[in-house]
Every structure is written in C-alpha cells, then in structure tokens.
Design a protein around this motif. Structure first.
Motif, PDB file in Angstrom:
ATOM      1  N   UNK A  17       0.752  -1.524   0.137  1.00  0.00           N
ATOM      2  CA  UNK A  17       0.008  -0.002  -0.177  1.00  0.00           C
ATOM      3  C   UNK A  17       0.903   1.404  -0.025  1.00  0.00           C
ATOM      4  N   UNK A  18       2.017   1.255   0.385  1.00  0.00           N
ATOM      5  CA  UNK A  18       2.845   2.318   0.514  1.00  0.00           C
ATOM      6  C   UNK A  18       4.424   2.133   0.040  1.00  0.00           C
ATOM      7  N   UNK A  19       4.710   1.119  -0.706  1.00  0.00           N
ATOM      8  CA  UNK A  19       6.183   0.693  -0.814  1.00  0.00           C
ATOM      9  C   UNK A  19       6.779   1.649  -1.622  1.00  0.00           C
ATOM     10  N   UNK A 154      -7.264   1.352   1.892  1.00  0.00           N
ATOM     11  CA  UNK A 154      -7.658   0.074   2.342  1.00  0.00           C
ATOM     12  C   UNK A 154      -7.472  -0.778   1.147  1.00  0.00           C
ATOM     13  N   UNK A 155      -6.874  -2.157   1.285  1.00  0.00           N
ATOM     14  CA  UNK A 155      -6.903  -3.233   0.205  1.00  0.00           C
ATOM     15  C   UNK A 155      -7.826  -2.973  -0.866  1.00  0.00           C
ATOM     16  N   UNK A 156      -7.360  -2.891  -2.263  1.00  0.00           N
ATOM     17  CA  UNK A 156      -8.109  -2.705  -3.483  1.00  0.00           C
ATOM     18  C   UNK A 156      -8.763  -1.396  -3.329  1.00  0.00           C
ATOM     19  N   UNK A 211      -2.050  -0.959  -7.548  1.00  0.00           N
ATOM     20  CA  UNK A 211      -1.433   0.230  -7.871  1.00  0.00           C
ATOM     21  C   UNK A 211      -1.587   1.285  -9.368  1.00  0.00           C
ATOM     22  N   UNK A 212      -1.854   0.686 -10.242  1.00  0.00           N
ATOM     23  CA  UNK A 212      -2.347   1.250 -11.562  1.00  0.00           C
ATOM     24  C   UNK A 212      -3.734   1.725 -11.434  1.00  0.00           C
ATOM     25  N   UNK A 213      -4.496   1.154 -10.753  1.00  0.00           N
ATOM     26  CA  UNK A 213      -5.836   1.816 -10.531  1.00  0.00           C
ATOM     27  C   UNK A 213      -5.765   2.932  -9.707  1.00  0.00           C
ATOM     28  N   UNK A 223       0.320   4.656  -8.813  1.00  0.00           N
ATOM     29  CA  UNK A 223      -0.009   5.575  -7.589  1.00  0.00           C
ATOM     30  C   UNK A 223      -0.510   4.987  -6.296  1.00  0.00           C
ATOM     31  N   UNK A 224      -0.043   5.590  -5.280  1.00  0.00           N
ATOM     32  CA  UNK A 224      -0.656   5.311  -3.868  1.00  0.00           C
ATOM     33  C   UNK A 224      -1.540   6.327  -3.322  1.00  0.00           C
TER      34      UNK A 224
END
Ligand SMILES: [Zn+2]
Length: 257
Positions: A17-19, A154-156, A211-213, A223-224
């Motif tokens: 989520x933030x790497x 959140x996830x997804x 990440x693409x979404x 993006x994040x």
C-alpha cells in the motif's frame, strides 16, 4: 531530513500500500522505519505459528533493507490485534522509540479486523505519545508533539461493502515501481499462502493492478493514495505532500477507479 514510520498490521501490508512512497522518501534521504503489529504468524498452512513468524520477520526485514529502511515487529498476533490499553501502550512505545515526524498507517476501514484495529491503535497512540503521564514500556521519553498522521488506502481501495475510499492525494510512484515490486517479492512465503487461503496466484499482479488503479485516479501510471488525518489537535500542515513535491497529486475530479 524527516523521520517516517510506516506501521500496519502484517508483514507485506506496508509494501503493497505504500512501498513506492517509502522508496521515494528513502531515496530523498529521509529515515524510514517499517513496523508491523504482528509477524504474520497465521500466514501459512504448513508451518507452525512460531516457524512462519520467523520466516516472515526475515522477509519483512529484507524487504525494508532494500530501501535502507529498518524493520520493527510489535509482536502482537494475527487476528488478535485489538485497540485496547496494553496494545496502545506498545504502539506508543514504538512511536517514542522511532520518534517519527510522519506516520503512515492502515485505513480506518478495510476488509480485515487487524487492519482496522491497527488504524485505531496508531491514531490514538499518536495522541498519547507526547503525554508524559501516559506510560509505555521501554522507558523512551515522550514525543515533543503529535506526529503528522496519514492513512494508507484500504486493500483494493474499497471498504467492506466495496465502496471506493477516495484518497486526498495520490503519490506518483511510477519511477520506483520496480523497487516496490522487489520489496513485495521478498515476501515469498505469502504467494503460497494466498494461493491456498485466498485462492489467488497473482500476489504481485494483484499489487500491480491496485497500484495502476490508484494511479489512474490522478492520471499517472502507478499511484498510492493517502488521506491525512486532521482531527483536532493533530498537525494540519501538508508535510508529507511537501516532502514529495510534485509527486503528490490530487485526484482528478470525476475520475473513479
Ligand atoms: Zn494485513
């Protein structure tokens, strides 16, 4: 240079989520620590809790080391992260040990109980960490002030009912996506686990899709998303956005993904 603490429930959550954001901050010379509430002791069908925990502590430390970050485990247990008094004091101790200017943590809404509990724990420990009379293990002095607090996606990018959780801003991580991917690849034990338990064999591809979404929300390839917590009396200034400069981009009006 700033001190950054990324703290989530399990090994691999921060990387997913933030790497990319953490890689950008580390590249810019900021000090980064990745922390997890648990060592991921339930993340295996074959190994006993202590055995898989040892594997995953090692994977998490290797992933963090790829960007020059430290790794810290708070040694709670999977599906047993609770926003309670002893846990809040443990998170406070981690804050006082790492002394962050900026804290990135889990979304308050997410698909998994540990994630939501981690979010509440970190939010409230940030409030308590500067209070001298709020005692925590380790004997570290109180913080000078409440750190800047941000929630990861959140996830997804959705809540439990699959409603989109819209970020305040999206960090363009295209330039470091290969580093984010390399960090997640260090969590090799989880590919096997997700295949058995979640029925998915696309651990890395899933992260790339999310990440693409998120990138599409801001018109970039990868993006994040983050939301800044602005509850009284948390810091209101956009410190993380300023450190990231032009890579922190508001979502495009009308674009949903
Ligand atoms: Zn998790």
């Amino acid at each position: 240079m700033a001190r950054i603490l990324a703290i989530h429930a399990h090994p691999d959550d921060c990387e997913i989520l933030a790497g990319g954001t953490l890689a950008l901050l580390a590249e810019a010379g900021h000090s980064v620590t990745i922390a997890t509430m648990t060592p991921g002791d339930c993340g295996s069908s074959e190994l006993a809790p202590d055995e898989i925990a040892a594997v995953r502590r090692g994977e998490a430390a290797e992933a963090a080391a790829l960007i020059g970050a430290a790794y810290l485990c708070l040694e709670m247990r999977d599906l047993a992260v609770f926003s309670d008094d002893p846990s809040r004091r443990r998170v406070t101790a981690a804050l006082r040990e790492t002394r962050p200017d900026i804290v990135l943590t889990a979304s308050p809404v997410d698909y998994l109980c540990d994630h939501e509990a981690a979010s509440a724990l970190v939010r409230d420990a940030c409030f308590g960490a500067p209070a001298p009379n709020y005692r925590a293990p380790g004997g570290h002095p109180p913080l000078d002030r409440i750190p800047h607090l941000y929630f990861m996606d959140p996830a997804a990018g959705v809540d439990r009912e699959e409603r989109i959780v819209r970020p305040d801003f999206v960090v363009d991580v295209a330039a470091v996506f290969h580093r984010k991917r390399a960090m997640l690849e260090r969590h090799a034990s989880q590919r096997q686990w997700l295949l058995r338990h979640h029925g998915t064999d696309d651990y890395i591809a899933m992260m790339e899709r999310w990440t693409r979404e998120r990138g599409a929300l801001a018109g970039v390839s990868h993006g994040e998303g983050f939301r800044q917590y602005r509850g009284h009396p948390y810091p209101q200034s956009p410190l993380l956005q300023e450190l990231l400069g032009g890579r922190a981009i508001p979502p495009i009006a009308g674009v949903v993904s």
